[in-house]
Design an enzyme around this catalytic site. Structure first.
Site, mmCIF file in Angstrom:
data_model
loop_
_atom_site.group_PDB
_atom_site.id
_atom_site.type_symbol
_atom_site.label_atom_id
_atom_site.label_comp_id
_atom_site.label_asym_id
_atom_site.label_seq_id
_atom_site.Cartn_x
_atom_site.Cartn_y
_atom_site.Cartn_z
ATOM 1 N N TYR A 148 0.792 -1.220 -0.039
ATOM 2 C CA TYR A 148 0.130 0.125 -0.154
ATOM 3 C C TYR A 148 0.959 1.145 0.014
ATOM 4 O O TYR A 148 0.569 2.035 0.822
ATOM 5 C CB TYR A 148 -1.176 -0.019 1.373
ATOM 6 N N LYS A 190 20.284 -8.827 22.465
ATOM 7 C CA LYS A 190 19.351 -7.873 22.967
ATOM 8 C C LYS A 190 18.091 -8.662 23.345
ATOM 9 O O LYS A 190 16.887 -8.458 22.743
ATOM 10 C CB LYS A 190 19.007 -6.897 22.055
ATOM 11 N N ASP A 223 22.578 -1.962 24.130
ATOM 12 C CA ASP A 223 22.274 -0.531 24.407
ATOM 13 C C ASP A 223 23.336 -0.251 25.690
ATOM 14 O O ASP A 223 24.085 0.790 25.383
ATOM 15 C CB ASP A 223 20.903 -0.172 24.685
ATOM 16 N N ASP A 247 28.148 -4.222 13.182
ATOM 17 C CA ASP A 247 28.293 -2.926 12.344
ATOM 18 C C ASP A 247 28.383 -1.741 13.247
ATOM 19 O O ASP A 247 29.307 -0.824 12.925
ATOM 20 C CB ASP A 247 27.055 -2.921 11.357
ATOM 21 N N ASP A 251 31.734 0.661 14.082
ATOM 22 C CA ASP A 251 32.269 2.149 13.920
ATOM 23 C C ASP A 251 32.656 2.883 15.300
ATOM 24 O O ASP A 251 33.388 3.794 15.425
ATOM 25 C CB ASP A 251 31.152 2.830 13.457
HETATM 26 MG MG MG Z 1 29.330 0.308 8.857
#
Ligand code: MG
Ligand code: NAI
Length: 356
Positions: A148, A190, A223, A247, A251
């Site tokens: 939709y 998590k 977290d 990922d 960083d």
């Molecule tokens: Mg990355």
């Protein structure tokens, strides 16, 4: 007598600063080969966002067949502001990682002398960890869709895929790696919020851990784990996570030791059925591309990881020492680490260290 060792490497410099840092990586690896008695044959592929604009594809239809015969792939970065990121990622990086079963994404994080960490009170040597990211499944799946579109009822569904085979092999890889280091594995989870896949991940973590009774384990929800990376980075040795969590952590890790420009990575097919791929963690950095000021260390350090994978351990050590010595003792520094040098100056300084 076997002939001199020669490695056939597929080079995909890509876009932006990829084109600037890859030549520095090659120069340092050639210097290492000269010193330790082996050679490289570099084969350049111009696959990039530029190729996409010309041909409508990031790489040709038979690209994977072309890459298959190489000993390894040395990649810079892909991505251009005019091409949506999902096209550059899904048109090149992800097909290579998946088809070649590069299910381990290895990302070392080390605070070297001469780097200025944004954290107070951390000393060189205190931060030394490796992030082991699952690289083939997890949250980055093609399964899902939209319905939709453009209406009030619009919806999007994205499936996460965790297989026992996929989870077990990445966990085992992390435990084996820990045995070569400080024998400590931390799992990123998590399982309080994501109630199917993450409890499954935790379950497999406990089962695989029993095969490695000599390895210390702990686990944190993602977290609070990000907070611990900032407050207690010295706690960690090997940190294993799903595709998404790995990922993010990879960083954050480089950020706490100074610059993303120095962070290396390896996409490994540990069974060696297919070539593995070595690339810096950073992207094509359009904000500084073309200025000749990108830090080449992430690319060069990725080259050291490639040497280790090829079995050239002494040469790999020499490249890592070359990086560390230049950071500790030389004035050659790019702006991201507080200097005024060019990409080529820093590459040259490291190449000279490596040449011995
Ligand atoms: Mg990355
Ligand atoms: P980025 O890593 O390219 O840049 C982030 C920031 O770090 C920028 O301010 C940049 O100037 C700086 N930086 C990165 N590498 C540096 C280096 N070697 N020396 C000095 N400074 C450096 O990430 P961003 O901006 O999110 O993405 C830019 C493009 O790269 C996008 O198209 C993205 O999709 C792509 N990308 C590609 C990756 C790959 O090929 N593996 C990985 C990450 C992003």
């Amino acid at each position: 007598m076997p002939g001199p060792r020669n490695y056939k490497i597929a080079v995909i410099a890509g876009d932006g600063i990829g084109l600037e840092v890859v030549p520095q990586g090659i120069r340092v690896l050639d210097a290492a080969g000269k010193r330790f008695g082996f050679t490289f044959t570099w084969h350049n592929f111009d696959w990039s966002c530029e190729t996409y604009r010309r041909t409508g594809r990031m790489m040709p239809a038979d690209a994977l067949d072309q890459l298959r015969a190489f000993d390894a792939i040395f990649l810079g970065a892909v991505g251009h502001p005019d091409v949506p990121d999902h096209i550059s990622l899904w048109g090149l990086l992800i097909p290579i990682r998946r088809h070649f079963r590069q299910y381990v994404n290895l990302r070392p994080v080390r605070l070297l002398q001469g780097l200025d960490s944004p954290l107070k009170n951390v000393r060189p040597g205190q931060i030394d960890m490796v992030i082991v990211r699952e690289n083939n499944e997890g949250e980055y799946s093609e399964i899902g869709g939209r319905l939709y579109e453009g209406t009030e009822e619009e919806l999007a569904i994205q499936q996460t895929v965790f297989t026992r085979r996929g989870v077990d092999r990445i966990l085992r890889y992390a435990f084996r790696l820990a045995r070569t280091r400080k024998s400590h594995v931390t799992s990123a989870t998590k399982s309080n919020g994501i109630i199917h896949t993450m409890p499954f991940w935790d379950e497999r973590f406990h089962i695989i851990a029993q095969e490695f009774p000599d390895v210390r384990t702990d686990q944190y929800h993602i977290d609070i784990l990000t907070a611990h990376f900032v407050r207690h980075p010295e706690w960690f040795d090997v940190v294993v996570g799903s595709n998404l969590f790995g990922d993010i952590l990879s960083d954050l890790g480089p950020a706490v030791v100074g610059s993303i420009g120095i962070a290396p990575s390896a996409n490994l097919n540990p069974e060696r059925e297919f070539p593995s791929m070595f690339e810096p963690v950073h992207g094509s950095a359009p904000d500084i591309a073309g200025q000749g000021i990108a830090n080449p260390i992430g690319q060069i350090w990725s080259g050291a990881m490639m040497l280790r994978h090829l079995g050239e351990t002494e040469a790999a050590d020499a490249v890592e020492h070359g990086i560390a010595n230049v950071l500790a003792n030389s004035k050659a520094r790019t702006p991201d680490i507080g200097g005024k040098s060019t990409t080529a100056d820093l590459g040259d300084a490291i190449a000279r260290e490596v040449a011995g």
